[in-house]
Design a protein around this motif. Structure first.
Motif, PDB file in Angstrom:
ATOM      1  N   THR A  43       4.647  -2.954  31.376  1.00  0.00           N
ATOM      2  CA  THR A  43       4.456  -3.419  32.751  1.00  0.00           C
ATOM      3  C   THR A  43       5.602  -4.359  33.097  1.00  0.00           C
ATOM      4  O   THR A  43       5.911  -5.265  32.318  1.00  0.00           O
ATOM      5  CB  THR A  43       3.110  -4.174  32.876  1.00  0.00           C
ATOM      6  N   TRP A  45       6.909  -6.933  36.061  1.00  0.00           N
ATOM      7  CA  TRP A  45       6.505  -7.679  37.253  1.00  0.00           C
ATOM      8  C   TRP A  45       7.734  -8.046  38.075  1.00  0.00           C
ATOM      9  O   TRP A  45       8.881  -7.929  37.601  1.00  0.00           O
ATOM     10  CB  TRP A  45       5.753  -8.952  36.835  1.00  0.00           C
ATOM     11  N   PHE A  68       1.692   0.248  40.570  1.00  0.00           N
ATOM     12  CA  PHE A  68       0.278  -0.141  40.681  1.00  0.00           C
ATOM     13  C   PHE A  68      -0.008  -0.632  42.087  1.00  0.00           C
ATOM     14  O   PHE A  68       0.634  -1.569  42.554  1.00  0.00           O
ATOM     15  CB  PHE A  68      -0.073  -1.305  39.759  1.00  0.00           C
ATOM     16  N   SER A  71      -5.265  -3.369  40.335  1.00  0.00           N
ATOM     17  CA  SER A  71      -5.619  -3.553  38.937  1.00  0.00           C
ATOM     18  C   SER A  71      -7.139  -3.664  38.936  1.00  0.00           C
ATOM     19  O   SER A  71      -7.702  -4.399  39.753  1.00  0.00           O
ATOM     20  CB  SER A  71      -4.962  -4.841  38.445  1.00  0.00           C
ATOM     21  N   THR A  97       4.650  -3.870  41.312  1.00  0.00           N
ATOM     22  CA  THR A  97       4.402  -4.066  39.875  1.00  0.00           C
ATOM     23  C   THR A  97       4.359  -2.656  39.294  1.00  0.00           C
ATOM     24  O   THR A  97       3.683  -1.783  39.850  1.00  0.00           O
ATOM     25  CB  THR A  97       3.044  -4.762  39.662  1.00  0.00           C
ATOM     26  N   CYS A  99       4.657   0.275  35.783  1.00  0.00           N
ATOM     27  CA  CYS A  99       4.603   0.579  34.353  1.00  0.00           C
ATOM     28  C   CYS A  99       5.662   1.646  34.088  1.00  0.00           C
ATOM     29  O   CYS A  99       5.733   2.654  34.804  1.00  0.00           O
ATOM     30  CB  CYS A  99       3.221   1.101  33.971  1.00  0.00           C
ATOM     31  N   ALA A 190      -3.953   0.080  37.551  1.00  0.00           N
ATOM     32  CA  ALA A 190      -3.963  -0.287  36.133  1.00  0.00           C
ATOM     33  C   ALA A 190      -5.392  -0.683  35.791  1.00  0.00           C
ATOM     34  O   ALA A 190      -5.943  -1.587  36.420  1.00  0.00           O
ATOM     35  CB  ALA A 190      -3.029  -1.464  35.908  1.00  0.00           C
ATOM     36  N   SER A 203      -2.701   3.143  32.492  1.00  0.00           N
ATOM     37  CA  SER A 203      -1.944   2.999  33.743  1.00  0.00           C
ATOM     38  C   SER A 203      -1.034   4.204  33.910  1.00  0.00           C
ATOM     39  O   SER A 203      -0.513   4.733  32.911  1.00  0.00           O
ATOM     40  CB  SER A 203      -1.001   1.802  33.706  1.00  0.00           C
ATOM     41  N   MET A 205       2.447   5.834  34.380  1.00  0.00           N
ATOM     42  CA  MET A 205       3.754   5.256  34.018  1.00  0.00           C
ATOM     43  C   MET A 205       4.937   6.101  34.500  1.00  0.00           C
ATOM     44  O   MET A 205       6.039   5.983  33.974  1.00  0.00           O
ATOM     45  CB  MET A 205       3.860   4.989  32.524  1.00  0.00           C
TER      46      MET A 205
END
Ligand SMILES: Cc1cc2nc3c(=O)[nH]c(=O)nc-3n(C[C@H](O)[C@H](O)[C@H](O)COP(=O)(O)OP(=O)(O)OC[C@H]3O[C@@H](n4cnc5c(N)ncnc54)[C@H](O)[C@@H]3O)c2cc1C
Length: 378
Positions: A43, A45, A68, A71, A97, A99, A190, A203, A205
């Motif tokens: 992940t 950020w 994402f 969450s 955010t 993955c 996620a 999640s 990706m």
């Protein structure tokens, strides 16, 4: 100034790029013969993505990443406890955010840094310094000198003893299974589900793949109970709320790994003279807030900026250490705080945790995620 970086992980390669961008002559030494194909998800950020953008690599990361929008926290049975609108962070930071595969991040960094600027299959065994010169000694007997040496060689760093002797990583109490498999479609969410002394999540990706993990608190070195990592992961998490069991079943055994989680205790300093540490070598922590690699990217950037500021390498590395340690320790405390409820295994305490989560407003959790992601360097 000639700078040696030990380790071609995310931290070392990012340091190579940032240091070269700041005008230094950099060479990275890596013990593995080539980039490691492991593809678990990572992940990233906004705090890290800003720095990928600063060095011109953001589009290459986003092209292969899953984004994402939410969450979601669940019980092991699949009941939703709380949903957090991560898409709101886009308004705040102008960045999502995501993955993304570790191999994707590694490829993007290597393309930018240049594969040929890494000396592969070269394991450093000792770092030392004498006056204004640092020396790296390798297992093949070579001894290389430079002006500065950076230890980006991960949790079991061979550089760390020359900065902080006697600081051994400590077991964090949990083992984590991770896997990646193809998937037809998944929501842009996620998921994290809580069991008793265990948790698991998945999640999207990017590139039509899903990343999943399952963590269980148990003694270090516990052998596989059912003969393979996949069999153990299925025994542990296979009957949790759909689709976790299906995702694990669809994962080839060779796309599953298991890692006992260790953390580096707080170090008194990250620099000594002309040698400094960054990334996991300095502050490996439990992955509860998925910020370890993001911090390594921040470290690499600040290191390059401070070395460029001078006035001397020793002073610049001291400033880097003073500036970065409080940031990493704050996130370590946050990871430990988040990790505590995840470790609850008693029937009453785990039910209470779920009840508290169900009553927590999503926007309060969002504020908790936004705080580390808001960090600005450049
Ligand atoms: C289960 C799990 C999930 C995680 N999830 C996330 C996440 O979602 N987001 C996030 O930001 N972080 C996450 N992290 C943390 C992240 O993986 C690490 O913080 C990050 O990879 C550290 O990068 P690094 O470059 O410092 O170290 P490493 O990735 O360990 O790289 C070190 C490199 O140095 C090389 N090396 C080691 N010793 C020597 C030597 N003596 N000589 C030469 N080379 C050497 C190694 O081969 C390696 O290539 C997670 C960690 C775990 C365990």
């Amino acid at each position: 100034m000639k700078i040696i970086v030990i380790g071609a992980g995310i931290g070392g390669l990012f340091a190579g790029i940032a240091l070269r961008d700041a005008g230094f002559d950099v060479i990275v030494y890596e013990r593995c013969p080539e980039p490691q194909p492991g593809g678990a998800g990572l992940t990233l950020w906004a705090n890290a993505l800003k720095l990928f953008r600063h060095y011109g690599m953001l589009d290459d990361i986003l092209a292969h990443a899953g984004t994402f929008e939410h969450s979601e926290f669940r019980t092991a049975a699949g009941r939703t406890l709380v949903r957090v609108a991560l898409a709101d962070l886009v308004e705040q930071f102008g960045l999502p955010t995501v993955c993304v595969g570790r191999n994707v991040v590694s490829d993007v960094l290597l393309d930018r840094f240049g594969h040929e600027n890494v000396v592969w299959a070269t394991e450093m065994v000792r770092a030392e310094q004498d006056g204004d010169t640092v020396y790296a000694e390798f297992s093949d007997g070579q001894r290389i000198s430079a002006d500065v040496l950076i230890g980006a060689d991960g949790i079991h760093s061979a550089v760390r003893p020359s900065v902080c002797p006697g600081s051994a990583p400590q077991y964090d109490g949990q083992t984590v299974w991770r896997g990646v498999t193809d998937v037809d479609s998944l929501p842009a969410t996620a998921f994290v589900s809580f069991g008793r002394g265990s948790r698991a999540g998945w999640s999207p990706m990017g590139d039509g793949r899903v990343y999943w993990f399952g963590a269980r608190f148990q003694p270090p070195g516990t052998p596989d109970r059912f003969g393979s990592m996949k069999a153990d992961a299925l025994a542990e998490f296979g009957d949790w709320g759909d689709p976790l069991g299906r995702i694990i079943s669809a994962t080839p055994e060779d796309a599953i790994s298991r890692t006992d989680i260790y953390a580096v205790p707080r170090l008194p300093t990250w620099s000594s003279g002309r040698i400094a540490l960054l990334g996991d070598a300095a502050h490996a922590m439990a992955p509860h807030i998925a910020q370890g690699a993001c911090l390594a990217v921040e470290d690499a950037t600040v290191l390059a900026l401070r070395l460029a500021d001078g006035p001397t390498p020793e002073e610049a590395l001291r400033r880097y250490s003073d500036e970065r340690q409080p940031r990493a320790e704050e996130l370590r405390d946050e990871a430990d705080r988040i990790g505590r409820p995840a470790a609850m295994r008693g029937p009453v305490s785990s039910r209470l945790r779920n009840a508290v989560l169900a009553l927590t407003p999503g926007r309060m959790l969002l504020a908790g995620f936004a705080k580390p992601a808001a960090f600005e360097i450049v």
